[in-house]
Design an enzyme around this catalytic site. Structure first.
Site, short mmCIF file in Angstrom:
data_model
loop_
_atom_site.label_atom_id
_atom_site.label_comp_id
_atom_site.label_asym_id
_atom_site.label_seq_id
_atom_site.Cartn_x
_atom_site.Cartn_y
_atom_site.Cartn_z
N ASN A 91 36.70 43.14 32.15
CA ASN A 91 37.17 42.32 33.27
C ASN A 91 38.34 41.47 32.77
O ASN A 91 38.15 40.45 32.12
CB ASN A 91 36.02 41.43 33.78
N HIS A 129 31.20 38.45 41.60
CA HIS A 129 31.36 37.84 40.27
C HIS A 129 31.19 36.33 40.41
O HIS A 129 31.57 35.75 41.43
CB HIS A 129 32.75 38.18 39.72
N GLU A 170 24.85 38.44 34.95
CA GLU A 170 25.74 37.54 34.22
C GLU A 170 25.29 36.10 34.45
O GLU A 170 25.68 35.48 35.45
CB GLU A 170 27.17 37.69 34.74
N GLY A 200 36.41 37.69 28.12
CA GLY A 200 37.32 37.23 27.06
C GLY A 200 37.60 38.27 25.99
O GLY A 200 38.77 38.50 25.63
#
Ligand code: PEP
Length: 274
Positions: free
Chosen positions: A20, A105, A177, A251
């Site tokens: 992502n 998300h 997540e 990241g």
């Protein structure tokens, strides 16, 4: 284009690694990243590497990508198929370009106010457009501290899957997540690390909710990914958790070296598991 998640019992269970990129990289940087990554990664059977670039680079990447190596995902989209929705992109317009689409998300939910109802519409729209939705769910630190994790996950699953019938559920990927484990802190909370034990507990919760909603077979077959500061050092510990089928990486997907190391480690663990 819709990928079949539920393969015949004789077929190997796939692992999914999703990059992502969020709101990073210019067109030139995205193209360069793809070319560098392509040189480092050999296609591997049973491993699906999915790149989710910024929406404006999707088409350019789709013209260059080798689909034996990578797949593409939209980070976000609107659920109406067309019309007067200035600034939005319909998932129907992305058909043939993106094979996957992220839904719900935590940054969409917590920064842009996406509701569970929105996620339900989006998941249904993706399926309608033959794009595989990746439904992202996860609790905030505060919800976890209040003992609300199970309820939050249940509500996000019920809402996000509200338009998904039992014949379509096999076309959905779930990404757990926990907001508190995402590098950005998502909802403005303090970040922490999700341990493999914590992950195992919540994966069991997710699969048990799916069992309640769609039955035992779907609960076993559905693909569940983990996302939350995954990197090359910890990926193996997460993929070893029972019931985890891959990772959503933020990241650490922004650097060719670290992302290709994640893929290398994923290949190793798939070999070790055989
Ligand atoms: C994400 O935002 O989807 C994510 C998993 O980010 P990170 O890997 O940076 O925690």
């Amino acid at each position: 284009m819709l990928n079949l998640m539920q393969k015949g019992s004789m077929e190997e269970r796939k692992t999914y690694i999703v990059a992502n990129w969020k709101m990073n990289f210019t067109m030139e940087e995205s193209n360069l990243f793809l070319h560098k990554l392509a040189q480092k990664i050999a296609p591997a059977k049973g491993l699906e590497i999915i790149l989710a670039p910024s929406i404006f680079t999707l088409q350019s990447l789709s013209l260059q990508v080798d689909y034996k190596q990578f797949r593409l995902a939209a980070q976000n989209f609107y659920y109406k198929d067309f019309g007067a929705y200035t600034g939005e992109v319909a998932i129907a317009q992305l058909r043939g370009i993106a094979e996957y689409g992220l839904v719900g998300h935590s940054e969409r939910r917590h920064i842009f106010g996406e509701t569970v109802e929105d996620t339900g519409h989006k998941t249904a729209a993706a399926i309608r457009s033959k794009v595989t939705p990746i439904l992202c769910i996860g609790e905030t630190m505060e919800e976890r501290a209040n003992g609300e994790t199970n309820d939050v996950i249940y509500d996000q699953l019920v809402g996000g899957l509200s338009g998904v019938t039992s014949s379509h559920i096999r076309h959905v990927l779930i990404a757990y997540e926990p907001v508190w484990a995402i590098s950005t802190g998502g909802g403005g909370t303090v970040s922490a690390v999700c341990s493999p034990d914590d992950l195992l507990d919540t994966i069991k919760v997710i699969r048990s909710h799916i069992k309640h909603l769609y039955g035992a077979k779907v609960s076993k077959d559905i693909r569940v990914l983990f996302g939350g500061s995954v990197n090359a050092e910890n990926i193996k510990s997460y993929l070893q958790v029972d019931g985890v089928d891959g990772a959503l990486v933020g990241g650490a997907s922004l650097n060719v070296e670290s992302f290709s190391n994640i893929i290398r480690k994923t290949k190793e663990i798939r070999q070790e598991k055989k």
